[in-house]
Scaffold this motif. Structure first.
Motif, PDB file in Angstrom:
ATOM      1  N   LEU A  70       0.827  -1.204   0.000  1.00 56.18           N
ATOM      2  CA  LEU A  70       0.000   0.000   0.000  1.00 56.18           C
ATOM      3  C   LEU A  70       0.865   1.259   0.000  1.00 56.18           C
ATOM      4  CD1 LEU A  70      -2.765   1.386   0.218  1.00 56.18           C
ATOM      5  CD2 LEU A  70      -2.586   1.165   2.711  1.00 56.18           C
ATOM      6  N   GLU A  71       1.955   1.228   0.751  1.00 55.90           N
ATOM      7  CA  GLU A  71       2.846   2.394   0.831  1.00 55.90           C
ATOM      8  C   GLU A  71       3.397   2.764  -0.546  1.00 55.90           C
ATOM      9  OE1 GLU A  71       6.484   3.893   3.691  1.00 55.90           O
ATOM     10  OE2 GLU A  71       6.323   1.761   3.233  1.00 55.90           O
ATOM     11  N   GLN A  72       3.742   1.759  -1.342  1.00 55.49           N
ATOM     12  CA  GLN A  72       4.244   2.038  -2.689  1.00 55.49           C
ATOM     13  C   GLN A  72       3.197   2.739  -3.544  1.00 55.49           C
ATOM     14  OE1 GLN A  72       7.484   1.609  -3.676  1.00 55.49           O
ATOM     15  NE2 GLN A  72       7.665   1.170  -1.488  1.00 55.49           N
ATOM     16  N   LEU A  73       1.941   2.412  -3.319  1.00 56.76           N
ATOM     17  CA  LEU A  73       0.856   3.020  -4.093  1.00 56.76           C
ATOM     18  C   LEU A  73       0.487   4.404  -3.563  1.00 56.76           C
ATOM     19  CD1 LEU A  73      -1.441  -0.128  -4.442  1.00 56.76           C
ATOM     20  CD2 LEU A  73       0.040   0.854  -6.204  1.00 56.76           C
ATOM     21  N   VAL A  74       0.423   4.523  -2.247  1.00 57.05           N
ATOM     22  CA  VAL A  74      -0.068   5.773  -1.661  1.00 57.05           C
ATOM     23  C   VAL A  74       0.936   6.908  -1.826  1.00 57.05           C
ATOM     24  CG1 VAL A  74       0.789   5.562   0.720  1.00 57.05           C
ATOM     25  CG2 VAL A  74      -1.413   6.657   0.304  1.00 57.05           C
ATOM     26  N   THR A  75       2.232   6.593  -1.828  1.00 56.19           N
ATOM     27  CA  THR A  75       3.229   7.649  -2.006  1.00 56.19           C
ATOM     28  C   THR A  75       3.306   8.104  -3.464  1.00 56.19           C
ATOM     29  OG1 THR A  75       4.977   5.979  -2.189  1.00 56.19           O
ATOM     30  CG2 THR A  75       4.626   6.975  -0.021  1.00 56.19           C
ATOM     31  N   ARG A  76       2.636   7.359  -4.337  1.00 53.87           N
ATOM     32  CA  ARG A  76       2.574   7.737  -5.763  1.00 53.87           C
ATOM     33  C   ARG A  76       1.122   7.734  -6.231  1.00 53.87           C
ATOM     34  NH1 ARG A  76       6.897   3.800  -8.554  1.00 53.87           N
ATOM     35  NH2 ARG A  76       6.079   4.822 -10.419  1.00 53.87           N
ATOM     36  N   ALA A  77       0.249   8.184  -5.338  1.00 53.21           N
ATOM     37  CA  ALA A  77      -1.192   8.169  -5.619  1.00 53.21           C
ATOM     38  C   ALA A  77      -1.494   8.900  -6.925  1.00 53.21           C
ATOM     39  CB  ALA A  77      -1.956   8.813  -4.469  1.00 53.21           C
ATOM     40  N   GLY A  78      -2.351   8.279  -7.737  1.00 50.85           N
ATOM     41  CA  GLY A  78      -2.720   8.851  -9.027  1.00 50.85           C
ATOM     42  C   GLY A  78      -1.807   8.429 -10.152  1.00 50.85           C
ATOM     43  N   GLU A  79      -0.640   7.848  -9.810  1.00 47.05           N
ATOM     44  CA  GLU A  79       0.298   7.367 -10.829  1.00 47.05           C
ATOM     45  C   GLU A  79       0.161   5.857 -10.978  1.00 47.05           C
ATOM     46  OE1 GLU A  79       4.325   8.460 -10.003  1.00 47.05           O
ATOM     47  OE2 GLU A  79       3.755  10.416  -9.172  1.00 47.05           O
ATOM     48  N   VAL A  80       0.583   5.359 -12.124  1.00 51.80           N
ATOM     49  CA  VAL A  80       0.614   3.912 -12.335  1.00 51.80           C
ATOM     50  C   VAL A  80       1.923   3.367 -11.772  1.00 51.80           C
ATOM     51  CG1 VAL A  80       0.609   2.045 -14.016  1.00 51.80           C
ATOM     52  CG2 VAL A  80      -0.839   4.051 -14.386  1.00 51.80           C
ATOM     53  N   VAL A  81       1.813   2.386 -10.887  1.00 54.04           N
ATOM     54  CA  VAL A  81       2.982   1.745 -10.285  1.00 54.04           C
ATOM     55  C   VAL A  81       3.045   0.322 -10.830  1.00 54.04           C
ATOM     56  CG1 VAL A  81       4.149   1.114  -8.141  1.00 54.04           C
ATOM     57  CG2 VAL A  81       2.658   3.134  -8.203  1.00 54.04           C
ATOM     58  N   SER A  82       4.136  -0.022 -11.460  1.00 56.25           N
ATOM     59  CA  SER A  82       4.239  -1.333 -12.093  1.00 56.25           C
ATOM     60  C   SER A  82       4.425  -2.436 -11.058  1.00 56.25           C
ATOM     61  CB  SER A  82       5.408  -1.356 -13.085  1.00 56.25           C
ATOM     62  OG  SER A  82       6.644  -1.334 -12.390  1.00 56.25           O
ATOM     63  N   LYS A  83       4.090  -3.642 -11.466  1.00 59.14           N
ATOM     64  CA  LYS A  83       4.303  -4.806 -10.613  1.00 59.14           C
ATOM     65  C   LYS A  83       5.785  -4.961 -10.297  1.00 59.14           C
ATOM     66  CE  LYS A  83       1.993  -8.497 -11.687  1.00 59.14           C
ATOM     67  NZ  LYS A  83       1.577  -9.765 -12.365  1.00 59.14           N
ATOM     68  N   ALA A  84       6.638  -4.673 -11.282  1.00 60.40           N
ATOM     69  CA  ALA A  84       8.087  -4.775 -11.073  1.00 60.40           C
ATOM     70  C   ALA A  84       8.562  -3.794 -10.007  1.00 60.40           C
ATOM     71  CB  ALA A  84       8.828  -4.523 -12.386  1.00 60.40           C
ATOM     72  N   ASP A  85       8.015  -2.580 -10.012  1.00 62.37           N
ATOM     73  CA  ASP A  85       8.382  -1.589  -8.993  1.00 62.37           C
ATOM     74  C   ASP A  85       8.003  -2.078  -7.600  1.00 62.37           C
ATOM     75  OD1 ASP A  85       9.554   0.241 -10.621  1.00 62.37           O
ATOM     76  OD2 ASP A  85       7.831   1.580 -10.766  1.00 62.37           O
ATOM     77  N   ILE A  86       6.812  -2.632  -7.481  1.00 68.15           N
ATOM     78  CA  ILE A  86       6.354  -3.123  -6.179  1.00 68.15           C
ATOM     79  C   ILE A  86       7.226  -4.277  -5.720  1.00 68.15           C
ATOM     80  CG2 ILE A  86       4.431  -4.196  -4.945  1.00 68.15           C
ATOM     81  CD1 ILE A  86       2.540  -2.610  -6.785  1.00 68.15           C
ATOM     82  N   LEU A  87       7.516  -5.211  -6.618  1.00 69.61           N
ATOM     83  CA  LEU A  87       8.381  -6.344  -6.265  1.00 69.61           C
ATOM     84  C   LEU A  87       9.749  -5.859  -5.807  1.00 69.61           C
ATOM     85  CD1 LEU A  87       7.650  -8.982  -9.049  1.00 69.61           C
ATOM     86  CD2 LEU A  87       7.387  -9.337  -6.586  1.00 69.61           C
ATOM     87  N   GLU A  88      10.290  -4.868  -6.502  1.00 69.83           N
ATOM     88  CA  GLU A  88      11.638  -4.386  -6.207  1.00 69.83           C
ATOM     89  C   GLU A  88      11.724  -3.748  -4.830  1.00 69.83           C
ATOM     90  OE1 GLU A  88      15.026  -1.344  -8.016  1.00 69.83           O
ATOM     91  OE2 GLU A  88      13.144  -1.655  -9.083  1.00 69.83           O
ATOM     92  N   HIS A  89      10.664  -3.059  -4.405  1.00 69.34           N
ATOM     93  CA  HIS A  89      10.721  -2.326  -3.140  1.00 69.34           C
ATOM     94  C   HIS A  89      10.122  -3.068  -1.952  1.00 69.34           C
ATOM     95  CE1 HIS A  89      11.632   1.061  -5.816  1.00 69.34           C
ATOM     96  NE2 HIS A  89      12.220   1.573  -4.762  1.00 69.34           N
ATOM     97  N   VAL A  90       9.352  -4.101  -2.213  1.00 72.87           N
ATOM     98  CA  VAL A  90       8.696  -4.809  -1.105  1.00 72.87           C
ATOM     99  C   VAL A  90       9.310  -6.182  -0.854  1.00 72.87           C
ATOM    100  CG1 VAL A  90       6.478  -5.690  -0.250  1.00 72.87           C
ATOM    101  CG2 VAL A  90       6.553  -3.541  -1.524  1.00 72.87           C
ATOM    102  N   TRP A  91       9.852  -6.806  -1.912  1.00 76.27           N
ATOM    103  CA  TRP A  91      10.539  -8.092  -1.763  1.00 76.27           C
ATOM    104  C   TRP A  91      12.014  -7.884  -2.083  1.00 76.27           C
ATOM    105  CZ3 TRP A  91       5.457  -7.738  -2.990  1.00 76.27           C
ATOM    106  CH2 TRP A  91       4.583  -8.597  -2.304  1.00 76.27           C
ATOM    107  N   ASP A  92      12.886  -8.673  -1.488  1.00 70.82           N
ATOM    108  CA  ASP A  92      14.311  -8.463  -1.716  1.00 70.82           C
ATOM    109  C   ASP A  92      14.755  -9.052  -3.052  1.00 70.82           C
ATOM    110  OD1 ASP A  92      14.953 -11.251  -1.385  1.00 70.82           O
ATOM    111  OD2 ASP A  92      14.789 -10.967   0.779  1.00 70.82           O
ATOM    112  N   PHE A  93      16.016  -8.741  -3.432  1.00 69.74           N
ATOM    113  CA  PHE A  93      16.494  -9.144  -4.759  1.00 69.74           C
ATOM    114  C   PHE A  93      16.648 -10.653  -4.891  1.00 69.74           C
ATOM    115  CE2 PHE A  93      20.486  -9.155  -2.489  1.00 69.74           C
ATOM    116  CZ  PHE A  93      21.305 -10.047  -3.162  1.00 69.74           C
ATOM    117  N   ALA A  94      16.676 -11.373  -3.778  1.00 67.35           N
ATOM    118  CA  ALA A  94      16.818 -12.821  -3.824  1.00 67.35           C
ATOM    119  C   ALA A  94      15.476 -13.532  -4.036  1.00 67.35           C
ATOM    120  CB  ALA A  94      17.469 -13.329  -2.538  1.00 67.35           C
TER     121      ALA A  94
END
Length: 222
Positions: free
Chosen positions: A160-184
């Motif tokens: 939710l934080e990834q979406l709310v800090t960019r409210a009104g913008e399109v946030v890609s699935k890749a962006d969410i994965l990158e910031h919420v799950w680790d690179f492993a």
């Protein structure tokens, strides 16, 4: 939020990663200065926890190299040394804060949160209003105007934080994965859809819109 730990004491690094993951952060860990510099340069991190005494390249040089390249990611330096000279050198190279080992885990978490809050606020209010909801990114709490607090898991809030800090913008699935799950993370990328569905159940189906082929957009009612 995504954090990077650069620490060659593997037991300490993994312990910190486990604790910070439980706090709701995505955490990557590397054990070498050169690898840490590469990782911090290649990926978008919200904060770096950086030990000074590292193989390959020490923390001072890693920090100085990041700053020279224009990378302004908050850096919390760790060291087993103790003395004004070490702290001054760390801060002179561009570190934002400094913690001497041994330290309390509670203190480290408080320092991490303070640095993230300082960077995220930059004079802005950490409470975002989305329709009847108040999303407090500092306290990591969601409150409905009439029904009170909404119980979210740490991962649900992180998405939710990834979406709310960019409210009104399109946030890609890749962006969410990158910031919420680790690179492993090597699981199914559709895990994002699972959490989006959970948020829709708890916050209402109309709040998060799927933009086919692009990602998700948090709708801000006018």
């Amino acid at each position: 939020m995504r954090l990077l730990i650069v620490e060659d004491e593997k037991r300490l690094a993994l312990s910190l990663a486990k604790g910070l993951t439980a706090e709701g952060y995505a955490v990557d860990v590397v054990h070498d200065g050169l690898e840490g510099l590469h990782q911090a340069s290649e990926a978008a991190y919200d904060l770096v926890v950086l030990d000074i005494m590292l193989p390959g390249m020490n923390g001072y040089r890693v920090c100085a190299a990041l700053r020279a390249a224009g990378n302004d990611v908050p850096i919390l330096m760790l060291t087993a040394k103790d003395g004004e000279y070490d702290e001054a050198e760390g801060l002179d190279t561009g570190a934002d804060d400094y913690l001497t080992k041994p330290f309390s885990y509670v203190v480290l978490v408080a320092r991490v949160k303070a640095l993230l809050r300082r960077r995220g606020s930059a004079g802005a209010n950490p409470v975002h209003t989305v329709g009847p909801y108040a999303v407090d990114t500092a306290a990591r709490r969601v409150t409905h105007a009439e029904d009170g607090e909404v119980a979210l898991t740490t991962k649900e809030f992180a998405v939710l934080e990834q979406l709310v800090t960019r409210a009104g913008e399109v946030v890609s699935k890749a962006d969410i994965l990158e910031h919420v799950w680790d690179f492993a993370y090597e699981g199914d990328p559709n895990i994002v859809e699972v959490y989006i569905s959970a948020l829709r159940r708890k916050l209402g189906s109309s709040l998060i819109r799927t933009v086919r082929g692009a990602g998700y957009r948090l709708e801000v009612p006018r």
